[in-house]
Design an enzyme around this catalytic site. Sequence first.
Site, PDB file in Angstrom:
ATOM      1  N   LEU A   8       0.865  -1.358  -0.073  1.00 29.92           N
ATOM      2  CA  LEU A   8      -0.149   0.025   0.027  1.00 29.92           C
ATOM      3  C   LEU A   8       0.770   1.155  -0.127  1.00 29.92           C
ATOM      4  CD1 LEU A   8      -2.800  -1.158   2.712  1.00 29.92           C
ATOM      5  CD2 LEU A   8      -2.264  -1.554   0.369  1.00 29.92           C
ATOM      6  N   ARG A  15       1.921  14.820   6.384  1.00 28.95           N
ATOM      7  CA  ARG A  15       2.773  15.471   7.113  1.00 28.95           C
ATOM      8  C   ARG A  15       4.531  15.703   6.993  1.00 28.95           C
ATOM      9  NH1 ARG A  15       1.260  11.478  12.007  1.00 28.95           N
ATOM     10  NH2 ARG A  15       0.215  10.251  10.531  1.00 28.95           N
ATOM     11  N   GLY A 141      -2.580   2.019  15.392  1.00 24.34           N
ATOM     12  CA  GLY A 141      -3.761   1.288  15.889  1.00 24.34           C
ATOM     13  C   GLY A 141      -3.353   0.163  17.029  1.00 24.34           C
ATOM     14  N   ASN A 171      -0.343  -2.366  16.171  1.00 26.60           N
ATOM     15  CA  ASN A 171      -0.372  -2.720  14.726  1.00 26.60           C
ATOM     16  C   ASN A 171       0.687  -2.106  13.877  1.00 26.60           C
ATOM     17  OD1 ASN A 171      -1.368  -3.901  12.462  1.00 26.60           O
ATOM     18  ND2 ASN A 171      -2.699  -2.158  12.157  1.00 26.60           N
TER      19      ASN A 171
HETATM   20  C1  UD1 Z   1      -2.063   2.441   9.616  1.00 23.72           C
HETATM   21  C2  UD1 Z   1      -3.020   1.668  10.459  1.00 23.72           C
HETATM   22  C3  UD1 Z   1      -2.612   1.451  11.876  1.00 23.72           C
HETATM   23  C4  UD1 Z   1      -1.098   1.013  12.030  1.00 23.72           C
HETATM   24  C5  UD1 Z   1      -0.430   2.039  11.280  1.00 23.72           C
HETATM   25  C6  UD1 Z   1       1.026   1.533  11.259  1.00 23.72           C
HETATM   26  C7  UD1 Z   1      -5.188   1.606   9.272  1.00 23.72           C
HETATM   27  C8  UD1 Z   1      -6.606   1.922   9.316  1.00 23.72           C
HETATM   28  N1  UD1 Z   1      -4.403   1.811  10.338  1.00 23.72           N
HETATM   29  O1  UD1 Z   1      -2.467   3.808  10.257  1.00 23.72           O
HETATM   30  O2  UD1 Z   1      -3.337   0.513  12.489  1.00 23.72           O
HETATM   31  O3  UD1 Z   1      -0.560   1.118  13.355  1.00 23.72           O
HETATM   32  O4  UD1 Z   1      -0.739   2.086   9.924  1.00 23.72           O
HETATM   33  O5  UD1 Z   1       1.798   2.454  10.557  1.00 23.72           O
HETATM   34  O6  UD1 Z   1      -4.832   0.720   8.299  1.00 23.72           O
HETATM   35  N2  UD1 Z   1      -2.705   3.939   1.862  1.00 23.72           N
HETATM   36  C9  UD1 Z   1      -3.269   3.777   0.751  1.00 23.72           C
HETATM   37  N3  UD1 Z   1      -4.294   4.209   0.397  1.00 23.72           N
HETATM   38  C10 UD1 Z   1      -5.423   4.678   1.461  1.00 23.72           C
HETATM   39  C11 UD1 Z   1      -4.726   5.126   2.698  1.00 23.72           C
HETATM   40  C12 UD1 Z   1      -3.643   4.543   3.073  1.00 23.72           C
HETATM   41  O7  UD1 Z   1      -2.473   3.128  -0.044  1.00 23.72           O
HETATM   42  O8  UD1 Z   1      -6.491   5.234   1.023  1.00 23.72           O
HETATM   43  C13 UD1 Z   1      -1.136   3.380   2.319  1.00 23.72           C
HETATM   44  C14 UD1 Z   1      -0.362   4.674   2.787  1.00 23.72           C
HETATM   45  O9  UD1 Z   1       0.165   5.128   1.642  1.00 23.72           O
HETATM   46  C15 UD1 Z   1       0.579   3.855   3.557  1.00 23.72           C
HETATM   47  C16 UD1 Z   1      -0.401   2.749   4.302  1.00 23.72           C
HETATM   48  O10 UD1 Z   1      -1.301   2.697   3.536  1.00 23.72           O
HETATM   49  O11 UD1 Z   1       1.426   3.196   3.140  1.00 23.72           O
HETATM   50  C17 UD1 Z   1      -0.757   3.442   5.704  1.00 23.72           C
HETATM   51  O12 UD1 Z   1      -1.401   4.475   5.469  1.00 23.72           O
HETATM   52  P1  UD1 Z   1      -1.438   5.444   6.675  1.00 23.72           P
HETATM   53  O13 UD1 Z   1      -2.604   6.598   6.300  1.00 23.72           O
HETATM   54  O14 UD1 Z   1       0.003   5.988   6.954  1.00 23.72           O
HETATM   55  O15 UD1 Z   1      -2.103   4.753   7.887  1.00 23.72           O
HETATM   56  P2  UD1 Z   1      -1.883   5.247   9.247  1.00 23.72           P
HETATM   57  O16 UD1 Z   1      -2.836   6.115  10.035  1.00 23.72           O
HETATM   58  O17 UD1 Z   1      -0.779   5.359   9.741  1.00 23.72           O
END
Ligand code: UD1
Length: 458
Positions: A8, A15, A141, A171
């Site tokens: 992902l 930020r 999380g 998580n």
């Molecule tokens: C996420 C987790 C959280 C965990 C944390 C660890 C969820 C809901 N939460 O939170 O439990 O502790 O990561 O770092 O999953 N991304 C996409 N598409 C989207 C949203 C995000 O590709 O629509 C990708 C981002 O580029 C990133 C990853 O998913 O690589 C995590 O997304 P981010 O928004 O950073 O999640 P956190 O709020 O950090």
Amino acid sequence: MSLEIIILAAGKGTRMHSTTPKVLHPLGGKALLAHVLDTAVALQPTAIHVIYGHGGEALPLAFSGLHYAPDVNWVEQAEQLGTGHALSLALPAVDPAAEVLVLYGDVPLAGPETLAPLVETSQRGELGVLTAEVDNPTGYGRVVVDDCGNIRAIIEHKDATSAEQAITEINTGFMAAPAACFVRWLQQLTQNNAQGEYYLTDVAALASAEGLTVAATRAENAGDVLGVNSRGDLAILERRYQQLQAEELMRAGVTLQDPKRFDLRGVLTAGRDCTIDINVIIEGEVILGDRVQVGPNSVLKNCRVGEDSTIEANCLIDEAVIAAKCQVGPFARLRPGTCLEEGSRVGNFVETKKTTLGQGSKANHLAYLGDAQVGRNVNIGAGVITCNYDGANKHLTVIGDNAFIGSDSQLVAPVVVGTDATIGAGSTISKDAPEGKLTFSRGRQTTVKGWKRPKKKR
Ligand code: UD1
Ligand code: CA
């Protein structure tokens, strides 16, 4: 059983306050996502899918020249509706019988050995989640476990009660399960949460409700599973990455005067008993022979240094090949195409480009050698310049073996200085200088008889 890895990487990285997509920011000279892709490749999956979105085509474009096995399947997530939504976009391309391992593009340091247990959990038909115990869980999380230590749910920080916020097991985001399970769970996700997103993390509660084991694999070292959300995080991970690399080099027998003041942004291959002083930066691919010494504050980029050669303090070396027993610096700048043959020396404030310095030749002070072929045992005096550029084209200077180029001479290329030739100091040489002869072009020295130094008027 086949393994497919989904990374992902569509998030904005708000930020970071950057126009560059977050996962393209470098760690140790390599994009965050490149680290994750390398880890993915090491797990030998049958397919790798990357979800991209923010920054548009910049991401696949940045990787278009690089080759991964298997090839990367780039899947666009035009609108970032959450990690669950992101994963659902990749699943149609995934073999329903495969195990799926989910990685995050902004978590670069988790290596294959950390992730292998997750895949094993998935092979048992369960959901495996990589967790970590951290001092400050803010923003992550939280992992809610039952009496047996199995996960019941993952609660996002913003949705957590104060009791849940007190949980310090977090998580990491990395999880694995059979593809068919993810397909089933993702269909049930909703946006009923604090961020109005489809949380991938909700699959934990869904799996648990089905009576399936959700196994937590705790990362041995929380530092390995940290993500990058800000430039501060990036700086922390950079230091950790550099520390890991420094430790590996020292284990392999390289002396680092201070591992905290050493940066490797690429790959360093070093022979036996090399010593690297403080504040040295190694970039790209660098190969050091046995007993090479690198002085403080030097930058070595894509170069080779032969055995028993010394790079003194404050040198910049870029795409140069240095043979054995050479001495470079202090304060030398070797630019691309420089080739120093055995036992040659380049001293302070000497710049070279597309130049070969033959065996035992020396340019010890203040010289510019560009587009030059210098033979063996040549002495290049202080202040010598090859005038290689006429404003439109570059031209070659050829200097034969045993030539002596007097100080402060300009060699106007194209020009040839013959073997054993001597160029008198202060000459401008624009025609070939014959071998074995003294050639100079300076005005003759005169002393003016009866001349008096002017005196100040009263
Ligand atoms: C996420 C987790 C959280 C965990 C944390 C660890 C969820 C809901 N939460 O939170 O439990 O502790 O990561 O770092 O999953 N991304 C996409 N598409 C989207 C949203 C995000 O590709 O629509 C990708 C981002 O580029 C990133 C990853 O998913 O690589 C995590 O997304 P981010 O928004 O950073 O999640 P956190 O709020 O950090
Ligand atoms: Ca994150």
